[in-house]
Design a protein around this motif. Structure first.
Motif: not given
Length: 428
Positions: A13-20, A171-176, A76-89
């Protein structure tokens, strides 16, 4: 890895996370600069950093009260949502600077409560004898991502765009979160009379108990002071004044890239050392490493040229990696299990929380004293703090708990099959 399946989930989980983690700063910088000015970028970055000063302490108390895994999962759930909204905007072309600042604040708040919980969770995933290796492995993923992540970010931003790059981070937050959901930890560490484990301890009482754990240990109190000095004086001068000096006195961006790359390589080497060094006094070693780390600014202001500065920054990177890994290890081993997250929260409050103050001071001081004088002076202040910590008798006396004995090494071979796409946690 059969011996430590829970740590295996955490590691991947960390290995993917830090790439994000390393993708987002590059992507958000180009996104904001495409909408506004450098001042706007500063506003968005500050919005993401301020929550560490405001909420890290609360996050540590909550993690010790309701469970570290639960707090991390919610983060993780909150950050997945915030990053998803940022990406959508960004993808729809409707983003404005104020929107990105608000979302950065939400993201930073979730990160602020995540980090103390993570420090407290790691000892629950491995045996005491393998804790040093576990911290070293996790830190190694961060150092490696610091070298490779910005390159990947640049490729994504150039070939696709900032919105797409931030969507990858979401997406990495979702996997995390999936990795965290799969973890089985057993019972949470109990506090006094079970109050903390049951979640019945009042919030302010939990905060006071965390402070008691800090002030009752001189090695920890002085370590926090040294950490504060390093993050307020040394690191900000490197981040703010280093690129300016490279532009004025070296070969500009190419020189700064070489210096940063060598520092990153040093970080990787330092964490490899942290995996295997047979350390009986990790606090003492961490204090020595902080002395070396505090020379970072002076190295940049030394006038040695790109090659000389880059070479010495590689050594400084080794020191920085050893310091942070062994500092976390010492808190995990020396603090009662029920209070680890609260104590680490004081760490994040005085380091990440106060660093924006140093970032604001570095430029005006350099305008008054000059770049090189400021860089040398900032390192001098950092060295005073580190040497004061090293001079404490408790730092030199403290040894690892006697329960730490040789055991089978932690091995991480392949991602856990239970989570098809891997896993993730993050170091903000």
């Amino acid at each position: 890895m059969r011996e430590h399946p829970t740590f295996r989930l955490l590691f991947w989980g960390q290995a993917l996370s830090v790439v994000g983690d390393r993708i987002t700063p590059v992507a958000i910088a180009f996104a904001v600069l495409g909408l506004g000015s450098a001042s706007d970028l500063g506003l968005v970055l500050a919005a993401g950093g301020i929550p560490f000063a405001l909420f890290a302490l609360a996050g540590g108390v909550w993690a010790d009260r309701v469970g570290r895994r639960r707090v991390m999962l919610a983060s993780d759930i909150v950050r997945a949502l915030s990053q998803s909204v940022t990406a959508a905007l960004l993808l729809t072309g409707t983003a404005e600077v104020w929107m990105l600042a608000v979302l950065a604040f939400v993201y930073g708040t979730a990160a602020a409560v995540f980090m103390p919980a993570l420090i407290g969770l790691i000892p629950q995933t491995v045996s005491p004898a393998r804790l040093q290796e576990a911290n070293g492995l996790l830190a190694l993923t961060r150092s490696t991502a610091s070298v490779a992540g910005p390159v990947l970010a640049g490729v994504l931003v150039v070939s696709a765009g900032s919105g797409e790059a931030i969507a990858v981070d979401a997406a990495t937050f979702v996997v995390s979160a999936l990795c965290l959901a799969r973890m089985r930890l057993g019972t949470e560490p109990a506090g006094d009379a079970g109050a903390i484990a049951s979640g019945h301890e009042p919030f302010l009482a939990g905060l006071r108990r965390g402070w008691y754990e800090v002030r009752s240990r001189s090695w920890l109190t002085w370590g926090l002071i040294a950490m504060c000095v390093y993050h307020v004086f040394v690191l900000p001068s490197v981040f703010v004044l280093g690129p300016a000096l490279a532009d004025q006195q070296l070969d500009g961006a190419s020189s700064w890239a070489a210096i940063v790359a060598c520092f990153g390589i040093g970080g990787v080497l330092g964490n490899v050392l942290a995996l295997r060094l047979p350390l009986r006094r990790p606090v003492f070693t961490a204090a020595l490493a902080l002395v070396g780390a505090s020379t970072q600014a002076a190295i940049i202001g030394s006038g040695l040229g790109t090659i000389g500065i880059a070479g010495l920054e590689l050594l400084a990177g080794i020191c920085v990696a050893l310091f942070f890994t062994l500092w976390d290890l010492s808190i995990q081993e020396q603090i009662p299990a029920h209070a680890v997250s609260r104590v680490s929260a004081y760490d994040f409050s005085v380091s990440m929380g106060l660093m924006p103050l140093g970032m604001a001071m570095a430029g005006p001081i350099a305008d008054a004293l000059g770049l090189q004088a400021t860089l040398l002076g900032m390192s001098a202040v950092g060295l005073v703090g580190a040497l004061a910590w090293l001079a404490q008798p408790s730092v030199r006396r403290l040894r690892r708990p006697s329960s730490v004995a040789p055991d089978e090494p932690v091995r991480v071979s392949t991602p856990p099959p239970a989570v098809g796409a891997g896993g993730r946690e993050r170091h903000a």
